[in-house]
Design a protein around this motif. Structure first.
Motif, PDB file in Angstrom:
ATOM      1  N   LEU A 256     -28.472  32.296  32.280  1.00 50.88           N
ATOM      2  CA  LEU A 256     -28.811  31.414  31.165  1.00 50.88           C
ATOM      3  C   LEU A 256     -28.621  32.107  29.828  1.00 50.88           C
ATOM      4  O   LEU A 256     -29.423  31.971  28.925  1.00 50.88           O
ATOM      5  N   PHE A 257     -27.543  32.905  29.718  1.00 49.56           N
ATOM      6  CA  PHE A 257     -27.399  33.686  28.499  1.00 49.56           C
ATOM      7  C   PHE A 257     -26.457  33.059  27.493  1.00 49.56           C
ATOM      8  O   PHE A 257     -26.336  33.538  26.377  1.00 49.56           O
ATOM      9  N   THR A 258     -25.788  31.974  27.886  1.00 50.22           N
ATOM     10  CA  THR A 258     -24.676  31.481  27.078  1.00 50.22           C
ATOM     11  C   THR A 258     -25.080  31.014  25.695  1.00 50.22           C
ATOM     12  O   THR A 258     -24.241  30.856  24.818  1.00 50.22           O
ATOM     13  N   TRP A 259     -26.372  30.808  25.482  1.00 46.67           N
ATOM     14  CA  TRP A 259     -26.757  30.285  24.178  1.00 46.67           C
ATOM     15  C   TRP A 259     -26.773  31.362  23.104  1.00 46.67           C
ATOM     16  O   TRP A 259     -26.616  31.078  21.916  1.00 46.67           O
ATOM     17  N   LEU A 260     -26.974  32.610  23.509  1.00 43.88           N
ATOM     18  CA  LEU A 260     -27.175  33.640  22.503  1.00 43.88           C
ATOM     19  C   LEU A 260     -25.937  33.911  21.646  1.00 43.88           C
ATOM     20  O   LEU A 260     -26.054  33.978  20.425  1.00 43.88           O
ATOM     21  N   PRO A 261     -24.767  34.059  22.224  1.00 41.99           N
ATOM     22  CA  PRO A 261     -23.605  34.232  21.350  1.00 41.99           C
ATOM     23  C   PRO A 261     -23.401  33.066  20.400  1.00 41.99           C
ATOM     24  O   PRO A 261     -23.082  33.246  19.231  1.00 41.99           O
ATOM     25  N   ASP A 262     -23.624  31.849  20.901  1.00 41.85           N
ATOM     26  CA  ASP A 262     -23.464  30.691  20.026  1.00 41.85           C
ATOM     27  C   ASP A 262     -24.518  30.669  18.933  1.00 41.85           C
ATOM     28  O   ASP A 262     -24.309  30.103  17.868  1.00 41.85           O
ATOM     29  N   ALA A 263     -25.656  31.288  19.214  1.00 41.06           N
ATOM     30  CA  ALA A 263     -26.733  31.262  18.235  1.00 41.06           C
ATOM     31  C   ALA A 263     -26.387  32.047  16.988  1.00 41.06           C
ATOM     32  O   ALA A 263     -27.109  31.988  15.995  1.00 41.06           O
ATOM     33  N   MET A 264     -25.297  32.764  17.031  1.00 43.83           N
ATOM     34  CA  MET A 264     -24.881  33.515  15.847  1.00 43.83           C
ATOM     35  C   MET A 264     -24.479  32.601  14.711  1.00 43.83           C
ATOM     36  O   MET A 264     -24.183  33.068  13.611  1.00 43.83           O
ATOM     37  N   TYR A 331     -23.558  40.097  22.064  1.00 46.86           N
ATOM     38  CA  TYR A 331     -23.382  40.529  23.447  1.00 46.86           C
ATOM     39  C   TYR A 331     -24.044  41.872  23.685  1.00 46.86           C
ATOM     40  O   TYR A 331     -24.547  42.161  24.773  1.00 46.86           O
ATOM     41  N   SER A 332     -24.064  42.672  22.645  1.00 46.30           N
ATOM     42  CA  SER A 332     -24.767  43.935  22.765  1.00 46.30           C
ATOM     43  C   SER A 332     -26.250  43.689  23.024  1.00 46.30           C
ATOM     44  O   SER A 332     -26.873  44.384  23.835  1.00 46.30           O
ATOM     45  N   THR A 333     -26.808  42.700  22.348  1.00 50.81           N
ATOM     46  CA  THR A 333     -28.217  42.370  22.567  1.00 50.81           C
ATOM     47  C   THR A 333     -28.448  41.949  23.996  1.00 50.81           C
ATOM     48  O   THR A 333     -29.393  42.414  24.654  1.00 50.81           O
ATOM     49  N   VAL A 334     -27.592  41.076  24.495  1.00 48.75           N
ATOM     50  CA  VAL A 334     -27.738  40.639  25.888  1.00 48.75           C
ATOM     51  C   VAL A 334     -27.698  41.845  26.813  1.00 48.75           C
ATOM     52  O   VAL A 334     -28.501  41.979  27.741  1.00 48.75           O
ATOM     53  N   SER A 335     -26.790  42.735  26.522  1.00 50.32           N
ATOM     54  CA  SER A 335     -26.644  43.917  27.355  1.00 50.32           C
ATOM     55  C   SER A 335     -27.901  44.783  27.303  1.00 50.32           C
ATOM     56  O   SER A 335     -28.414  45.220  28.330  1.00 50.32           O
ATOM     57  N   GLN A 336     -28.406  45.047  26.101  1.00 47.76           N
ATOM     58  CA  GLN A 336     -29.602  45.885  25.987  1.00 47.76           C
ATOM     59  C   GLN A 336     -30.811  45.222  26.616  1.00 47.76           C
ATOM     60  O   GLN A 336     -31.682  45.895  27.185  1.00 47.76           O
ATOM     61  N   LEU A 337     -30.888  43.899  26.507  1.00 46.32           N
ATOM     62  CA  LEU A 337     -31.978  43.204  27.190  1.00 46.32           C
ATOM     63  C   LEU A 337     -31.873  43.415  28.687  1.00 46.32           C
ATOM     64  O   LEU A 337     -32.883  43.558  29.386  1.00 46.32           O
ATOM     65  N   GLY A 338     -30.646  43.443  29.177  1.00 37.07           N
ATOM     66  CA  GLY A 338     -30.449  43.729  30.586  1.00 37.07           C
ATOM     67  C   GLY A 338     -31.049  45.079  30.943  1.00 37.07           C
ATOM     68  O   GLY A 338     -31.684  45.233  31.989  1.00 37.07           O
ATOM     69  N   PHE A 339     -30.879  46.052  30.061  1.00 38.45           N
ATOM     70  CA  PHE A 339     -31.494  47.359  30.282  1.00 38.45           C
ATOM     71  C   PHE A 339     -33.003  47.229  30.421  1.00 38.45           C
ATOM     72  O   PHE A 339     -33.622  47.812  31.307  1.00 38.45           O
ATOM     73  N   MET A 340     -33.592  46.437  29.505  1.00 35.91           N
ATOM     74  CA  MET A 340     -35.047  46.300  29.533  1.00 35.91           C
ATOM     75  C   MET A 340     -35.513  45.670  30.827  1.00 35.91           C
ATOM     76  O   MET A 340     -36.502  46.084  31.427  1.00 35.91           O
ATOM     77  N   PHE A 341     -34.769  44.671  31.286  1.00 35.87           N
ATOM     78  CA  PHE A 341     -35.189  44.023  32.528  1.00 35.87           C
ATOM     79  C   PHE A 341     -34.982  44.938  33.722  1.00 35.87           C
ATOM     80  O   PHE A 341     -35.762  44.931  34.669  1.00 35.87           O
ATOM     81  N   ALA A 342     -33.914  45.730  33.663  1.00 39.94           N
ATOM     82  CA  ALA A 342     -33.717  46.704  34.731  1.00 39.94           C
ATOM     83  C   ALA A 342     -34.915  47.638  34.788  1.00 39.94           C
ATOM     84  O   ALA A 342     -35.374  48.014  35.869  1.00 39.94           O
TER      85      ALA A 342
END
Lengths: 670, 102, 169
Positions: A256-264, A331-342
């Motif tokens: 459900l990540f597709t909204w974040l890039p568009d949110a720019m 996309y970097s944010t999505v990626s770093q959030l992935g780190f947090m969830f990991a």
């Protein structure tokens, strides 16, 4: 202890929102911006005060840790129905303290930045109303002492996000992006609600204190018996999974990540605050808050870790090819959030929150820096039309470089410490090993390493392309470049400073930490909040040797990324283009975000449209319009035609009727 | 004296009424229609007088008297109307006199 | 059979025959003449019922005035024969006739089953029952109001008829 301070923390942003909102955003700009910023100042100061109060409750808990008693604010009764008696009240424990300080502090800086950034915009007052509203909702989220209050804040930030993404709603694309964000969020929210219901059904209450108490009273055998989960264990896993799905929506994880890039599409300070520092971290906060639950549901935690790692890698592969400065950061944010969830999926709740904090610092810094660039270039966002901006915006370039170093994990900046913690915990988590085998640990760890390398690469690519080299800026834009005003420069500097020193709050024991001062020992600080959950993830395997390996690998991957970026982009070079050509399909795939949006459209989107079409044709047009309305009209007209026969002016016909009536009467009488 | 029972007169009256009714329903000429109505009125008169005789009460006579008076007035006005209708529409066929239709 | 019964059947048959004549006649004038015949027989029936005043009234007013009026109008309008065959008898009308017949049959059945005893009150009629003096006395004492109102009604009828039938007001 009871204190009304907590209510005030959330109250001031609400007040600011009301003042700006009810005046229709027509206050003079200095007043409007001032009201909003002052409310943030008040909120920040109060948060510090609350933290100070919290510290004073510190007491040794006998296990070598200091435990702090949460502050409480009772509020009022919100729902009293049947066996549910819920009040709208706040609680302030150590975890909340970290979140509240980040939200109000970074939020304050972004408010200041916005005064400069939105200076020429007509919707100035409206913007600050929404921004304050957002802060209020976010504070409700972290201050809430029960799941419904948290959910109230959760939805509230969704609304504020919608309003702010679609701030320049005159453009259809912006409004669409806002709708997309809200709808995708909603899907996750449905799952979150289901998880909430499951927990209520299971435990009979929704306050965090109640939940933690209930979970704490479970013994190990209640959850796992003879190696596999019991019925209760499965229910807990279900609840945890549902809640996690809600987190994937809010925190932009797969799918459900597709909204974040568009949110720019929203103003850049909004991206900085909402989509980097605070709202998207709500998912991580929620899992940390429910650490007790996730610790008892190892399968769910495994899922969290896997999804987080997968998302991190996936998003990083997209970020390397993007040409819009904000999209790279998104996309970097999505990626770093992935780190947090990991991290939280591996039982390292502290590490997840630590990275949340450091990420807030450097990502906000990076976004604000890009905002300064965009503002200076009058709206240009394509990095292919930037370059050599270090000469015209030296301060921005410097702070941006600091941010890049931090996110790449270069010591001694903050990103290094937090990322290293995560890598170590993912590698050494015994729970995962117990469930599926040690190879999964190594796989996840390796994926995160690759992601770290990619992160370093694309961030430095961004830096070099934008700030170094020859200028590719349009001539007429070039003529109007100006340096950033003070309102924008100040936050950049402050955030850069935080990005540099923020990491010292979590120095790993490997390197001699944690530092002895309480305010530099984040792990100890958070122990009262997440310690119980962490304890259930008892042990890490491997000793210092493995830890050094992980640390070394992290440094190496960062170095690889930076060096590659320097070689390809530090000076004009044909290498990147040649490599892209060699990759061919892979390159275009990455550039097009791996066609995820198109996939969703083709499957889910089309299915929904088909259903809507069927409903429209059949239910709307046929059943309701034709049969219902038309049928009724036809029926009435038909009846009329029948009854009309009785009034045809034929006297003898009337006489017949009379006789018929007479017949009936006679029959009845005789 | 009363060798013919009351019932016989009533039956006779009913028959007369039925005949008149049939005429009202089936004939198309307005004047003939009217005459059949008179038949029905007379059947009613016969009933009244028969009962009056059976009960030894003159009230029935008075009633019949009133009926005749009213029938006379009605015949007068009715025929005047028919004359008028004929002048305007040149036909007395009730099937055609249907201005109130629909 | 007594004389009364004999005359009853004769007058009754005649009256019904006249009625059938009215209903069935093709030429309206024939129908009017049948009506007169029917009225005469009806007057005979009234005599049998000791209603002498009514019998006379029937002939004077009904047969003598009303039917004459009918004939005047018929002559005035100079209608031809009423064509029976033109136009079908509609189903509704037949249904009406059928119902009417059913009603009558029902009534007749009811009447046949009547007991005379309860109805005659056991009084012997006085010798001058139904004579003009007695009826007149009743008319002008007990029923004087309806009597006067009938006269108003007749006045209204006259005025109305004149107004309706005039060519030019």
């Amino acid at each position: 202890m009871q204190t009304g301070l907590l209510g005030l923390i959330a109250f001031f942003p609400l007040l600011g929102a009301l003042v700006n909102g009810l005046t229709g955003g027509r206050l003079p700009k200095p007043l409007s911006g001032g009201v909003a910023t002052l409310s943030m100042v008040a909120s920040f100061v109060l948060s510090i005060a609350a933290t100070w109060l919290l510290v004073s409750t510190g007491a040794d808990d006998g296990h070598g840790h200091v435990s702090y008693t949460p502050l409480l604010w009772e509020g009022w009764t919100w729902m009293a129905a049947g066996s549910l008696d819920l009040s709208f009240s706040f609680a302030f424990d150590t975890l909340t303290a970290v979140m509240a300080l980040v939200i109000t502090g970074v939020g304050l800086l972004i408010h200041v930045f916005s005064i400069g950034y939105m200076h020429e915009d007509e919707g100035f007052g409206r913007y600050f109303a929404y921004l304050n509203l957002f802060v209020f909702a976010m504070l409700c989220l972290v201050l809430g002492d029960s799941l419904p209050v948290l959910f109230l804040g959760w939805e509230g930030v969704g609304v504020a996000s919608y309003l702010l993404i679609g701030f320049w709603y005159q453009e259809n694309a912006n409004a669409d992006a806002a709708k997309k964000a809200f709808i995708v969020n909603r899907i996750g929210d449905a799952a979150l609600l289901l998880g909430m219901f499951t927990l209520y059904w299971l435990t009979g209450g929704l306050e965090f204190s109640h939940l933690n108490g209930w979970l704490g009273s479970l013994s190990a055998t209640d959850v796992v018996s003879e190696g596999s989960p019991t019925g209760l264990g499965w229910v807990l896993t279900l609840a945890a999974v549902l809640i996690f799905i809600g987190c994937t929506g809010k925190s932009a994880q797969l799918p459900l990540f597709t909204w974040l890039p568009d949110a720019m599409a929203g103003p850049t300070p909004v991206s900085a605050l909402i989509h980097a520092a605070t709202m998207v971290t709500a998912g991580v906060y929620l899992i940390a808050r429910l650490s007790g639950l996730f610790a008892l549901a190892p399968y769910a935690s495994l899922l969290v870790a896997v999804v987080g790692t997968g998302t991190a890698l996936f998003a990083a592969t997209i970020a390397v090819t993007q040409n819009d400065i904000k999209k790279v950061l998104a996309y970097s944010t999505v990626s770093q959030l992935g780190f947090m969830f990991a991290a939280v999926g591996s039982g390292a709740f502290f590490a997840g929150v630590f990275h949340l904090m450091t990420h807030a610092f450097f990502k906000a810094l990076l976004f604000l820096g890009s905002g300064a660039v965009i503002h200076g270039l009058q709206g240009e966002q394509d990095i292919r039309r930037m370059g050599g901006l270090r000469k015209s915006m030296p301060l921005t370039a410097l702070t941006f470089l600091v941010g890049c170093l931090a996110i790449a994990g270069v010591p001694p900046l903050s990103g290094f410490f937090s990322k290293d913690e995560i890598l170590w915990f993912v590698l050494s988590n015994t729970s995962v090993t117990g469930l599926v085998g040690g190879w999964v640990n190594w796989l996840l760890w390796a994926s995160l390493l690759v992601t770290a390398a990619l992160t370093a690469f694309y961030m430095f690519r961004l830096y070099f392309v934008v700030f170094e080299g020859e200028s590719r800026v349009d001539a007429d834009v070039q003529a109007h470049i100006h340096r950033e005003p003070l309102s924008m420069a100040l936050p950049l500097v402050v955030l850069a400073g935080l990005a540099v020193v923020g990491g010292f709050a979590g120095v790993p024991h490997l390197l001699g930490g944690p530092l002895p001062v309480w305010w530099l020992d984040l792990h100890g600080w958070l122990h009262s909040a997440v310690g119980h959950g962490e304890a259930l993830y008892a042990s890490q395997f491997g000793g210092d040797g493995l830890a050094w390996l992980s640390l070394g690998a992290a440094l190496v991957s960062a170095a690889i990324g930076i060096v590659l970026a320097r070689t390809w982009y530090g000076s004009a070079s044909e290498a990147p283009a040649a490599f892209a050509a060699k990759l061919g399909k892979l390159y275009t795939g990455s550039l097009n975000k791996w066609y995820v949006d198109e996939l969703y459209e083709a499957t889910i989107g089309r299915a929904y449209r088909l259903k809507a079409l069927v409903l429209h044709r059949f239910v709307d047009e046929f059943a309701i319009d034709l049969a219902g309305v038309g049928g009724t009209a036809w029926g009435v007209r038909f009846l009329g035609t029948v009854v009309r026969q009785f009034q045809n002016g034929d006297v003898q016909r009337y006489a017949v009727m009379t006789v018929l009536g007479l017949g009936v009467i006679v029959y009845l009488l005789v | 004296m009363l060798t013919v029972p009351l019932a016989h007169y009533l039956i006779l009256s009913a028959l007369l009424f039925a005949i008149g009714l049939t005429g009202v329903l089936l004939r198309r000429n307005a004047i003939v229609l009217f005459m059949c109505v008179e038949l029905m009125l007379n059947a009613v008169n016969l009933t009244f007088v028969a009962f009056s005789r059976a009960w030894g009460d003159h009230t029935g006579h008075i009633f019949a008297f009133m009926v005749i008076a009213v029938a006379a007035a009605e015949a007068g006005i009715g025929l005047a109307l028919i004359v008028n209708v004929f002048r305007h529409r040149r036909s007395l066929n009730v099937d055609e006199l249907t201005l109130l239709k629909n | 059979m007594t004389a009364e019964q004999f005359f009853f059947y004769v007058f009754g048959a005649g009256m019904l025959a006249g009625a059938l004549g009215v209903v069935g006649a093709r030429n309206p004038v024939n129908g009017a003449l049948s009506l007169v015949t029917s009225f005469f027989f009806l007057a005979g029936l009234y005599v049998l019922l000791n209603a002498h005043f009514m019998a006379v009234l029937q002939i004077l007013v009904y047969a003598g005035a009303i039917v004459v009026l009918f004939l005047f109008v018929l002559m005035l309008l100079n209608l031809g024969d009423d064509e029976h065959g033109k136009g079908k008898i509609s189903l509704t009308k037949l249904a009406g006739v059928g119902t009417g017949a059913a009603v009558m049959v029902t009534l007749m059945g009811a009447f046949t089953g009547m007991r005379d005893a309860g109805l005659t009150r056991g009084t012997e009629l006085s010798a001058d029952f139904g004579s003009i003096e007695v009826v007149g006395r009743v008319l002008l004492s007990r029923y004087v109001l309806p009597f006067e109102m009938v006269s108003v009604l007749l006045l209204t009828g006259i005025v109305g008829a004149v107004v309706v039938a005039k060519r030019r007001l």
